[in-house]
Design an enzyme around this catalytic site. Sequence first.
Site, PDB file in Angstrom:
ATOM      1  CB  ALA A  47       1.873   0.213   4.159  1.00 53.41           C
ATOM      2  CE  LYS A 105       6.396  -4.955   8.992  1.00 55.94           C
ATOM      3  NZ  LYS A 105       5.738  -6.258   9.214  1.00 55.94           N
ATOM      4  CG  ASP A 134      -1.938 -10.634   7.002  1.00 58.69           C
ATOM      5  OD1 ASP A 134      -2.822 -11.393   6.574  1.00 58.69           O
ATOM      6  OD2 ASP A 134      -1.814  -9.460   6.635  1.00 58.69           O
ATOM      7  CB  VAL A 193       6.565   2.123   4.923  1.00 60.66           C
ATOM      8  CG1 VAL A 193       6.968   2.289   3.456  1.00 60.66           C
ATOM      9  CG2 VAL A 193       5.301   2.926   5.212  1.00 60.66           C
ATOM     10  CG  HIS A 239      -1.912  -1.144   1.209  1.00 62.11           C
ATOM     11  ND1 HIS A 239      -2.876  -1.306   0.231  1.00 62.11           N
ATOM     12  CD2 HIS A 239      -2.048  -2.197   2.058  1.00 62.11           C
ATOM     13  CE1 HIS A 239      -3.579  -2.407   0.486  1.00 62.11           C
ATOM     14  NE2 HIS A 239      -3.087  -2.967   1.582  1.00 62.11           N
ATOM     15  N   GLY A 240       2.128   1.147  -0.347  1.00 59.21           N
ATOM     16  CA  GLY A 240       2.979   2.324  -0.464  1.00 59.21           C
ATOM     17  C   GLY A 240       3.115   3.082   0.838  1.00 59.21           C
ATOM     18  CD  GLU A 241       4.618   8.593   0.445  1.00 58.58           C
ATOM     19  OE1 GLU A 241       5.262   9.382   1.166  1.00 58.58           O
ATOM     20  OE2 GLU A 241       3.963   8.969  -0.544  1.00 58.58           O
TER      21      GLU A 241
END
Length: 489
Positions: free
Chosen positions: A66, A84, A178, A69, A62-64
């Site tokens: 998220a 991360k 997840d 990130v 989801h890019g920025e």
Amino acid sequence: MGSICTKLIPCLVSPNKASILEDPNNGKEEEAGNLPVFKEFTFEQLKNATSGFAVENIVSEHGEKAPNVVYKGKLENQVRIAVKRFNRSAWPDSRQFLEEAKLVGQLRNARLANLLGCCCEHDERLLVAEYLPNNTLAKHLFHWESQPMKWAMRLRVVLHLAEALEYCTSKGRALYHDLNAYRILFDEEGNPRLSCFGLMKNSRDGKSYSTNLAFTPPEYLRTGRVTPESVIYSFGTLLLDLLSGKHIPPSHALDLIRDRNIQMLTDSCLEGQFSNDDGTELVRLASRCLQYEPRERPNSKSLVAALTALQKETEVPSYVLMGIPATTSFSPRSPLGEACLRLDLTAIHEILETLSYKDDEGQTNELSFQMWTDQMQESLNSKKKGDVAFRHKDFKDAIECFTQFVQHGPMVSPTVYARRSLSYLMNDMAQEALNDAMQAQVVSPVWHIASYLQAAALFSLKMENEAHAALKEGATLEAKRAAATTNGQ
């Protein structure tokens, strides 16, 4: 490896600040090549490795936006990494974060994108893992461009994933948070590997399930806890993904299985690639993994045994099945890329001279100002003298003049670093050339010329694999740039 430090750009690495943790395997690596021991990085090291956490280096789904990130980056020793960066509210207890990271960092396996280190400074919490360049399973399965994933490769993916989970379980790390198609990555050879990031929860409360509730293990909805059996449930959803080529809610899939409507579950792109028996066996395994009662699901060891018997085309390398060019056979198409591949320094010089300073846009706006102090004017004169020397192939003078500009200049110029890098190469100073090419990338993360010059320097240093990786990176950045220019017209 040395690095050049100026008042404008920080050093790429601070070796004195990094503390090496004790090797849990006493120097013995487990099936994962010659990976370094888990270590603590400084925040400054990771900032430099990712070009200041540049947006262009974000690789998270989801890019920025998220919550945590993930960035791609490169350490000074040319090791490519994935970083991360957790949000500020995650892991308030630094000791707990460090202990968890160290435990995950003990794992070393060829089926994992292994954890190389972490950073825990002030309120910053970061994990550092191997960077795998060939995208995620989600990309290859749901958003493919050239060809759908072959049946033999899909079977290989689930076997490698089961083996990764079995290895982690055998080492006391059975919980994986997840598990989904974005957690499976493909390395340089096209082999699928499980991201180590999922072995650590995203925050202290353990709420790591970010997928749609329709795909969440039923016991997680009841208790809010992830168990080893929950991981098997998620493995079942991945079996469905690979069979169907779509993300089908488990409840719907189980209805289709009960109605014996297997055809609706099967990806039409796979027609003729597998027998009914093979398809039925995979559906049976998925159904067992998706049982409502956790105790009725199989364990990872039995999944490995069942999936091993289903493998096809085991002699064919993964990159062939995936249609991915081998890193060592990569051949660039642009004149600059070709020149760097051949280490044709004369051709590189001609191209850099032709490019002039047009790639410094956004970095050198100060050049348009008319008012300069005596020091600034002197610095600009050094740059001009360096340009003249560079043009006339007087590379020793070019190095001297460009160095004066870098040390005292009023602005940062990636092109000056590029020109000095080539000047160093012309004087058989490959290490210094590599440092400058990396500094150029720090200043301009998406500048393809910086990657190409790194390749040339690495070829000079006889670091063939790293050079080909840099060459491929340069070609990718150049292609993106060309596409953006075309779309902008």
